[in-house]
Write a protein that holds these residues in place. Structure first.
Motif, PDB file in Angstrom:
ATOM      1  N   LYS A  92     114.095  22.250   5.230  1.00  0.00           N
ATOM      2  CA  LYS A  92     113.740  23.299   4.285  1.00  0.00           C
ATOM      3  C   LYS A  92     112.864  22.676   3.199  1.00  0.00           C
ATOM      4  N   PRO A  93     111.664  23.193   2.978  1.00  0.00           N
ATOM      5  CA  PRO A  93     110.822  22.638   1.917  1.00  0.00           C
ATOM      6  C   PRO A  93     111.421  22.943   0.542  1.00  0.00           C
ATOM      7  N   LEU A  94     111.439  21.942  -0.315  1.00  0.00           N
ATOM      8  CA  LEU A  94     111.960  22.116  -1.664  1.00  0.00           C
ATOM      9  C   LEU A  94     110.874  22.062  -2.723  1.00  0.00           C
ATOM     10  N   GLY A  95     109.827  21.291  -2.463  1.00  0.00           N
ATOM     11  CA  GLY A  95     108.754  21.143  -3.431  1.00  0.00           C
ATOM     12  C   GLY A  95     107.883  19.964  -3.077  1.00  0.00           C
ATOM     13  N   TYR A  96     107.195  19.439  -4.081  1.00  0.00           N
ATOM     14  CA  TYR A  96     106.348  18.268  -3.856  1.00  0.00           C
ATOM     15  C   TYR A  96     106.212  17.493  -5.160  1.00  0.00           C
ATOM     16  N   ILE A  97     105.890  16.228  -4.997  1.00  0.00           N
ATOM     17  CA  ILE A  97     105.635  15.367  -6.152  1.00  0.00           C
ATOM     18  C   ILE A  97     104.129  15.173  -6.233  1.00  0.00           C
ATOM     19  N   GLU A  98     103.579  15.472  -7.382  1.00  0.00           N
ATOM     20  CA  GLU A  98     102.143  15.305  -7.593  1.00  0.00           C
ATOM     21  C   GLU A  98     101.939  14.100  -8.511  1.00  0.00           C
ATOM     22  N   ILE A  99     101.169  13.136  -8.032  1.00  0.00           N
ATOM     23  CA  ILE A  99     100.864  11.943  -8.829  1.00  0.00           C
ATOM     24  C   ILE A  99      99.388  12.000  -9.211  1.00  0.00           C
ATOM     25  N   ARG A 100      99.148  12.090 -10.526  1.00  0.00           N
ATOM     26  CA  ARG A 100      97.782  12.186 -11.041  1.00  0.00           C
ATOM     27  C   ARG A 100      97.682  11.313 -12.284  1.00  0.00           C
ATOM     28  N   ASP A 111     111.227  30.401  -4.116  1.00  0.00           N
ATOM     29  CA  ASP A 111     111.362  31.479  -3.150  1.00  0.00           C
ATOM     30  C   ASP A 111     110.826  32.761  -3.790  1.00  0.00           C
ATOM     31  N   PRO A 112     109.808  33.386  -3.178  1.00  0.00           N
ATOM     32  CA  PRO A 112     109.235  34.580  -3.806  1.00  0.00           C
ATOM     33  C   PRO A 112     110.242  35.722  -3.939  1.00  0.00           C
ATOM     34  N   TRP A 113     111.245  35.783  -3.068  1.00  0.00           N
ATOM     35  CA  TRP A 113     112.237  36.846  -3.171  1.00  0.00           C
ATOM     36  C   TRP A 113     113.053  36.718  -4.455  1.00  0.00           C
ATOM     37  N   SER A 114     113.343  35.498  -4.859  1.00  0.00           N
ATOM     38  CA  SER A 114     114.121  35.339  -6.093  1.00  0.00           C
ATOM     39  C   SER A 114     113.298  35.760  -7.311  1.00  0.00           C
ATOM     40  N   ASP A 115     111.980  35.665  -7.216  1.00  0.00           N
ATOM     41  CA  ASP A 115     111.117  36.088  -8.317  1.00  0.00           C
ATOM     42  C   ASP A 115     110.995  37.607  -8.397  1.00  0.00           C
ATOM     43  N   VAL A 116     111.303  38.309  -7.306  1.00  0.00           N
ATOM     44  CA  VAL A 116     111.187  39.768  -7.271  1.00  0.00           C
ATOM     45  C   VAL A 116     112.559  40.429  -7.311  1.00  0.00           C
ATOM     46  N   VAL A 117     113.468  39.999  -6.452  1.00  0.00           N
ATOM     47  CA  VAL A 117     114.745  40.677  -6.284  1.00  0.00           C
ATOM     48  C   VAL A 117     115.643  40.531  -7.512  1.00  0.00           C
ATOM     49  N   LEU A 118     115.753  39.339  -8.065  1.00  0.00           N
ATOM     50  CA  LEU A 118     116.641  39.154  -9.221  1.00  0.00           C
ATOM     51  C   LEU A 118     116.215  39.974 -10.435  1.00  0.00           C
TER      52      LEU A 118
END
Length: 142
Positions: A92-100, A111-118
């Motif tokens: 399951k993808p959780l995120g990513y580490i960006e090194i800059r 999860d887009p559903w948590s941004d809409v449903v909640l």
């Protein structure tokens, strides 16, 4: 020697049962070694990517499980009973580490559903609860 202490001694398993048990243990250990080495973020999402001075490293939850069993002989007729096994893996993808510029930042994949449903559930609840409370008060007075 006789007596109640020596009559309750556990029976010794035949060597065939022990060898089957050892074979099962060896099989499960081998599967764990092989699956454990392959069930990784890199196997699922690939190697970290570097472009234009930015490195992105994927972060995931990876797991696997398996089980198995062995056979044995039963009774004087030497009737056999078998066993089996199975397993699976998931990621399951959780995120990513960006090194800059020498700074690492973890960025979760939401999860887009948590941004809409909640928020929608909160809005509906906020509108429905006062009406429900008023109806219960009216019912209590009647």
């Amino acid at each position: 020697m006789t007596g109640p202490q020596h009559e309750a001694m556990p029976a010794r398993l035949p060597d065939t049962d022990l060898s089957a048990a050892h074979a099962s243990v060896r099989l499960l250990e081998s599967l764990a070694d092989k699956l454990g080495g392959r069930a990784s973020v890199t196997a699922v999402y690939g190697e970290p990517i570097t472009a234009e001075g930015v490195t992105v490293i994927p972060v995931a939850e990876v797991g696997f499980g398996f089980g198995g069993g062995a056979g044995r002989e039963v009774g004087a007729t030497k009737t056999g009973e078998g066993g089996g096994g199975g397993g699976g893996a998931g990621a399951k993808p959780l995120g990513y580490i960006e090194i800059r510029d020498g700074t690492a930042i973890y960025k979760p994949i939401r999860d887009p559903w948590s941004d809409v449903v909640l928020p929608l559930a909160a809005l509906v609840s906020a509108g429905a609860i006062p009406k429900l409370l008023r109806a219960l008060r009216r019912r209590g007075r009647a």
